[in-house]
Write an enzyme that holds these catalytic residues in place. Sequence first.
Site, PDB file in Angstrom:
ATOM      1  N   ASP A  10      44.897 -57.339  49.610  1.00  0.00           N
ATOM      2  CA  ASP A  10      46.159 -58.057  49.834  1.00  0.00           C
ATOM      3  C   ASP A  10      47.377 -57.128  49.871  1.00  0.00           C
ATOM      4  OD1 ASP A  10      45.828 -57.567  47.146  1.00  0.00           O
ATOM      5  OD2 ASP A  10      46.036 -59.656  46.503  1.00  0.00           O
ATOM      6  N   SER A  64      40.438 -58.709  47.983  1.00  0.00           N
ATOM      7  CA  SER A  64      41.343 -58.131  46.991  1.00  0.00           C
ATOM      8  C   SER A  64      40.697 -57.884  45.627  1.00  0.00           C
ATOM      9  CB  SER A  64      42.571 -59.024  46.858  1.00  0.00           C
ATOM     10  OG  SER A  64      43.154 -59.175  48.137  1.00  0.00           O
ATOM     11  N   ARG A 105      34.046 -53.045  41.152  1.00  0.00           N
ATOM     12  CA  ARG A 105      33.869 -54.031  40.081  1.00  0.00           C
ATOM     13  C   ARG A 105      34.690 -55.261  40.414  1.00  0.00           C
ATOM     14  NH1 ARG A 105      38.610 -52.996  37.335  1.00  0.00           N
ATOM     15  NH2 ARG A 105      39.394 -50.932  37.763  1.00  0.00           N
TER      16      ARG A 105
HETATM   17 MG    MG Z   1      46.292 -63.641  47.602  1.00  0.00          MG
END
Ligand code: MG
Length: 500
Positions: free
Chosen positions: A234, A181, A196
């Site tokens: 996520d 994520s 990044r």
């Molecule tokens: Mg999480």
Amino acid sequence: MKEGMGKVAVGAAVIGAAAVVGVAALVVRQRMKSSGRWARAVAIVKEFEEKCGTHEVKLKQVADAMTVEMHAGLASEGGSKLKMLISYVDNLPTGDEEGVFYALDLGGTNFRVLRVQLGGKTGGIVHQEFAEASIPPALMCGSSDDLFDYIAEKLAAFVDEEEQRFHQPADRQRELGFTFSFPVMQTSINTGTIIRWTKGFSIDDAVGQDVVSELTKALKRKGVEMRVAALVNDTIGTLAGGRYTNNDVAVAVILGTGTNAAYIERAQAIPKWHGPLPKSGEMVINMEWGNFRSSHLPLTEYDIALDAESLNPSEQIFEKITSGMYLGEILRRVLVRMAEEASFFGDDVPPKLKIPFVLRTPDMSAIHHDSSSDLRVVGAKLKDILEISNTSLKTRKVVIELCNIVATRGARLAAAGILGVLKKMGRDTPREGGGKTVIAMDGGLYEHYSEYRECLEKTLSELLGEETASSIVVEHSNDGSGIGAALLAASHSLYLDEKL
Ligand code: MG
Ligand code: ADP
């Protein structure tokens, strides 16, 4: 002599009277000083509250700005602060997924490994188990190899415990859905380079590297045979996991350490997509909305200083005022100013208060939720975390008031962001046929900070109006992200044709 004594006595009486007057003056001066301090403290709170203002007009401007930026980000690469990344997920789970799959979820302070057995059309999720570990802070700013080795090692230990009944058939590799994520530029469902870092991570030598090959190399080093079948984040995982159980899920929002959103877009509405049109005609877009920024966002001096001193200055501004990593830190910064300029905690500024990030959002939410008559949780938190003892009830009330200002602004802006997404999807008005739009939500902030969650949901309803609000459902998708990644690994398995 008598006279003299009398004089002395008179003199003493005069001195005594002067002393009484002096003490009274001191008390008055002290009171004036403390009421001056209090007035100063109240003024700082008031000013902060005004600067954090999120009245409805402002929220609608924020929502409109979000919609505009979404269009711009879809139009061209680099067209907006919103990257609007193409996820290569053009088919969400159908329920046919079958077999044993792994998932690995990395994206904050903890990471999880999961083993999921999918039972096909009628079986649903037959079995799931997971293990969780925290990421040592040193690895968050170290080298790519060190981070991925650590993860691979934990995964290896988890795979080692696999029961025989979950073993793969001969000649078949284990497959994994990797929930990573952080912003990634994908070129297929299982390749993508790190754009990044965010959320306190900063691993320079990983930027520009392919996430899947970094993980695969580390797995090899640790002797794990596994194929990464899907790379998601996520939000995509939560959308997929949510969709598995509810066909109306069309948006996913994460409010945890950081914040992000994903939604289903018409492929034809993505000018920058030059690939073949997916059969479904749809593509899931990872907005990376944490990086949203607009002149309409109510930013304060505290936010500006927090940003300037962060690992990623001038990036992730929306995230820095809405998400769990930062809310407690904003509160701390306001308290520092009150301690310095209004002696809010006495003559000295408590040294602990000066430590960045010492006040974490879970502590802030515990303070905010304190409903005891003497606010003893607030008192205990101030004492335990900041070593400030003997706080008055009045002081504790002000601290709660500050929590409320910070959380309310974050929650209301998150609601405005969601309105922006619904507008882009044309779902901000009642749908023909009464269809519902479900927003799958996840993340520790949303899950545990009930004042925040309730404020967000109430604000979203207000912004949508009663009629539309009845067609928008916010659903907590508890760890949908890990299951979602496993489901996407299944639907992108190498062995799709050889059904078990
Ligand atoms: Mg999480
Ligand atoms: P991540 O976002 O790191 O993947 P989670 O979704 O579990 O992980 O969210 C963890 C974050 O949620 C924490 O960093 C914290 O900011 C927030 N959080 C966790 N517990 C609470 C709580 N009780 N109250 C408020 N915020 C919380």
